[in-house]
Design an enzyme around this catalytic site. Sequence first.
Site, PDB file in Angstrom:
ATOM      1  N   GLU A   6      -5.710   8.621   8.104  1.00 21.67           N
ATOM      2  CA  GLU A   6      -6.274   8.211   6.813  1.00 21.67           C
ATOM      3  C   GLU A   6      -7.676   8.778   6.598  1.00 21.67           C
ATOM      4  O   GLU A   6      -8.045   9.111   5.477  1.00 21.67           O
ATOM      5  CB  GLU A   6      -6.298   6.689   6.686  1.00 21.67           C
ATOM      6  CG  GLU A   6      -4.899   6.078   6.611  1.00 21.67           C
ATOM      7  CD  GLU A   6      -4.927   4.649   6.150  1.00 21.67           C
ATOM      8  OE1 GLU A   6      -4.437   3.793   6.901  1.00 21.67           O
ATOM      9  OE2 GLU A   6      -5.431   4.365   5.047  1.00 21.67           O
ATOM     10  N   LYS A  65      -9.411   2.210  -1.579  1.00 23.93           N
ATOM     11  CA  LYS A  65      -9.561   1.608  -0.249  1.00 23.93           C
ATOM     12  C   LYS A  65     -10.892   1.992   0.403  1.00 23.93           C
ATOM     13  O   LYS A  65     -11.220   3.175   0.540  1.00 23.93           O
ATOM     14  CB  LYS A  65      -8.393   2.060   0.632  1.00 23.93           C
ATOM     15  CG  LYS A  65      -8.337   1.409   2.002  1.00 23.93           C
ATOM     16  CD  LYS A  65      -7.069   1.853   2.709  1.00 23.93           C
ATOM     17  CE  LYS A  65      -6.913   1.223   4.083  1.00 23.93           C
ATOM     18  NZ  LYS A  65      -5.628   1.692   4.722  1.00 23.93           N
ATOM     19  N   CYS A 106      -4.739  -2.988   2.974  1.00 22.12           N
ATOM     20  CA  CYS A 106      -4.419  -2.855   4.388  1.00 22.12           C
ATOM     21  C   CYS A 106      -5.559  -3.172   5.372  1.00 22.12           C
ATOM     22  O   CYS A 106      -5.908  -4.324   5.553  1.00 22.12           O
ATOM     23  CB  CYS A 106      -3.839  -1.479   4.661  1.00 22.12           C
ATOM     24  SG  CYS A 106      -2.845  -1.504   6.153  1.00 22.12           S
ATOM     25  N   ASN A 147       0.545  -1.119   5.304  1.00 24.56           N
ATOM     26  CA  ASN A 147       1.494  -0.410   6.171  1.00 24.56           C
ATOM     27  C   ASN A 147       0.891  -0.525   7.564  1.00 24.56           C
ATOM     28  O   ASN A 147      -0.135   0.128   7.824  1.00 24.56           O
ATOM     29  CB  ASN A 147       1.586   1.083   5.834  1.00 24.56           C
ATOM     30  CG  ASN A 147       2.289   1.379   4.526  1.00 24.56           C
ATOM     31  OD1 ASN A 147       3.401   1.884   4.517  1.00 24.56           O
ATOM     32  ND2 ASN A 147       1.649   1.087   3.407  1.00 24.56           N
ATOM     33  N   ASN A 168      -6.860   6.443  -1.365  1.00 25.10           N
ATOM     34  CA  ASN A 168      -5.792   5.490  -1.085  1.00 25.10           C
ATOM     35  C   ASN A 168      -6.047   4.353  -2.077  1.00 25.10           C
ATOM     36  O   ASN A 168      -6.949   3.542  -1.868  1.00 25.10           O
ATOM     37  CB  ASN A 168      -5.891   5.004   0.371  1.00 25.10           C
ATOM     38  CG  ASN A 168      -4.719   4.112   0.765  1.00 25.10           C
ATOM     39  OD1 ASN A 168      -4.066   3.545  -0.112  1.00 25.10           O
ATOM     40  ND2 ASN A 168      -4.474   3.983   2.058  1.00 25.10           N
ATOM     41  N   GLU A 195       0.855  -1.193   0.000  1.00 25.17           N
ATOM     42  CA  GLU A 195       0.000   0.000   0.000  1.00 25.17           C
ATOM     43  C   GLU A 195       0.889   1.241   0.000  1.00 25.17           C
ATOM     44  O   GLU A 195       2.002   1.206   0.574  1.00 25.17           O
ATOM     45  CB  GLU A 195      -0.847  -0.006   1.288  1.00 25.17           C
ATOM     46  CG  GLU A 195      -1.550   1.277   1.643  1.00 25.17           C
ATOM     47  CD  GLU A 195      -2.083   1.280   3.083  1.00 25.17           C
ATOM     48  OE1 GLU A 195      -1.391   0.735   3.977  1.00 25.17           O
ATOM     49  OE2 GLU A 195      -3.191   1.802   3.290  1.00 25.17           O
TER      50      GLU A 195
HETATM   51  N1  ING Z   1      -2.874   0.307   8.789  1.00 24.98           N
HETATM   52  C1  ING Z   1      -3.308  -0.475   9.898  1.00 24.98           C
HETATM   53  C2  ING Z   1      -3.986  -1.773   9.489  1.00 24.98           C
HETATM   54  O1  ING Z   1      -5.184  -1.923   9.476  1.00 24.98           O
HETATM   55  C3  ING Z   1      -4.375  -0.598  12.086  1.00 24.98           C
HETATM   56  C4  ING Z   1      -4.137   0.294  10.870  1.00 24.98           C
HETATM   57  C5  ING Z   1      -3.307  -1.189  12.765  1.00 24.98           C
HETATM   58  C6  ING Z   1      -5.652  -0.874  12.472  1.00 24.98           C
HETATM   59  C7  ING Z   1      -3.557  -2.026  13.867  1.00 24.98           C
HETATM   60  C8  ING Z   1      -5.920  -1.694  13.576  1.00 24.98           C
HETATM   61  C9  ING Z   1      -4.871  -2.277  14.269  1.00 24.98           C
HETATM   62  O2  ING Z   1      -3.223  -2.702   9.227  1.00 24.98           O
HETATM   63  C10 ING Z   1      -3.547   0.688   7.678  1.00 24.98           C
HETATM   64  N2  ING Z   1      -2.860   1.457   6.791  1.00 24.98           N
HETATM   65  O3  ING Z   1      -4.706   0.376   7.477  1.00 24.98           O
END
Ligand code: ING
Length: 302
Positions: A145, A126, A170, A195, A109, A46
């Site tokens: 985001e 996204k 993601c 990411n 995104n 991503e």
């Molecule tokens: N990053 C993370 C993901 O869903 C996140 C945000 C991290 C959400 C950990 C919940 C827990 O992998 C992106 N860019 O969506």
Amino acid sequence: SRIVNVALGQLGPVQRSDTRERVVARLCEMMREAHALGAHLIVYPELALTTFFPRWYLEDEAEIDSFFEREMPNAATQPLFELSRQLGVGFYLGYAELAEEGGTRVRYNSSILVDRGGRIVGKYRKVHLPGHAEHEPWRRFQHLEKRYFTPGQRFGVTQAFGGTIGMAICNDRRWAETYRVMALQGAEMVLIGYNTPVHNAPAPQHDDLSLFHNQLSLQAGAYQNGCWVAGVAKGGLEEGVDSIGGSLLVAPSGEVVTRCLSKDDEVAIARCDLDFCAVYKRSTFNFDLHRRPEAYGLIVAR
Ligand code: ING
């Protein structure tokens, strides 16, 4: 059998000072290695072209726009499309898209699917935007985001590489609906870039489980929909924020068939027979035979 040799093209960190040209050179280097390993397709992360800028609260519109692509391909990414055509290796690429819609600019995104002739055959925006929309200074770093992107409205599939290919990005991978909507359209392989910071500010007690939750989400999506799933990280220490690696490729059985071992630029490859989906889609997950939509109404309720 319909074999697709799929390479994971995991990226290590991209710092703010890293130019798009430099990143594209890294992507090309991985495409060459993947080609040498017999790959037909390489899956990139991503927002692969820049550092993960939603970690910052930015107010200057021009500065925000500097992380976005106005067209695709463009000067910076053209070498990747050229190499794709030259080597006969397709690719999946995530990037920040600045679109024009009826005279207004919209930021997404996004990701594209490029076939073995270097032609764009699919595009996705996204749907599940995680994080928050306002500055939250209590956090070690932001996850804005919801501020910088407009959500996409649909999960589609593309006929490519001899089968039906789905695209997601993601956070989408954590939601069961993502895979099911595409599997209902016949998806045999779902491609996902991510990411994912190790630290999840709203729930720090989950930090130690970040790799487990990544793998769990991808394996569940694959098995419960009888499809192949590729998840590819941009990982490592980016501008002081550590993100997971853990790129992996899951078979319709739910088994991990290959993975990246580092948090740097790394290629891993697997032989994926799209016909292997059939035994799951015809038995355990035979949607026509076993699904009970009349019981699922709440899923689409607000
Ligand atoms: N990053 C993370 C993901 O869903 C996140 C945000 C991290 C959400 C950990 C919940 C827990 O992998 C992106 N860019 O969506």
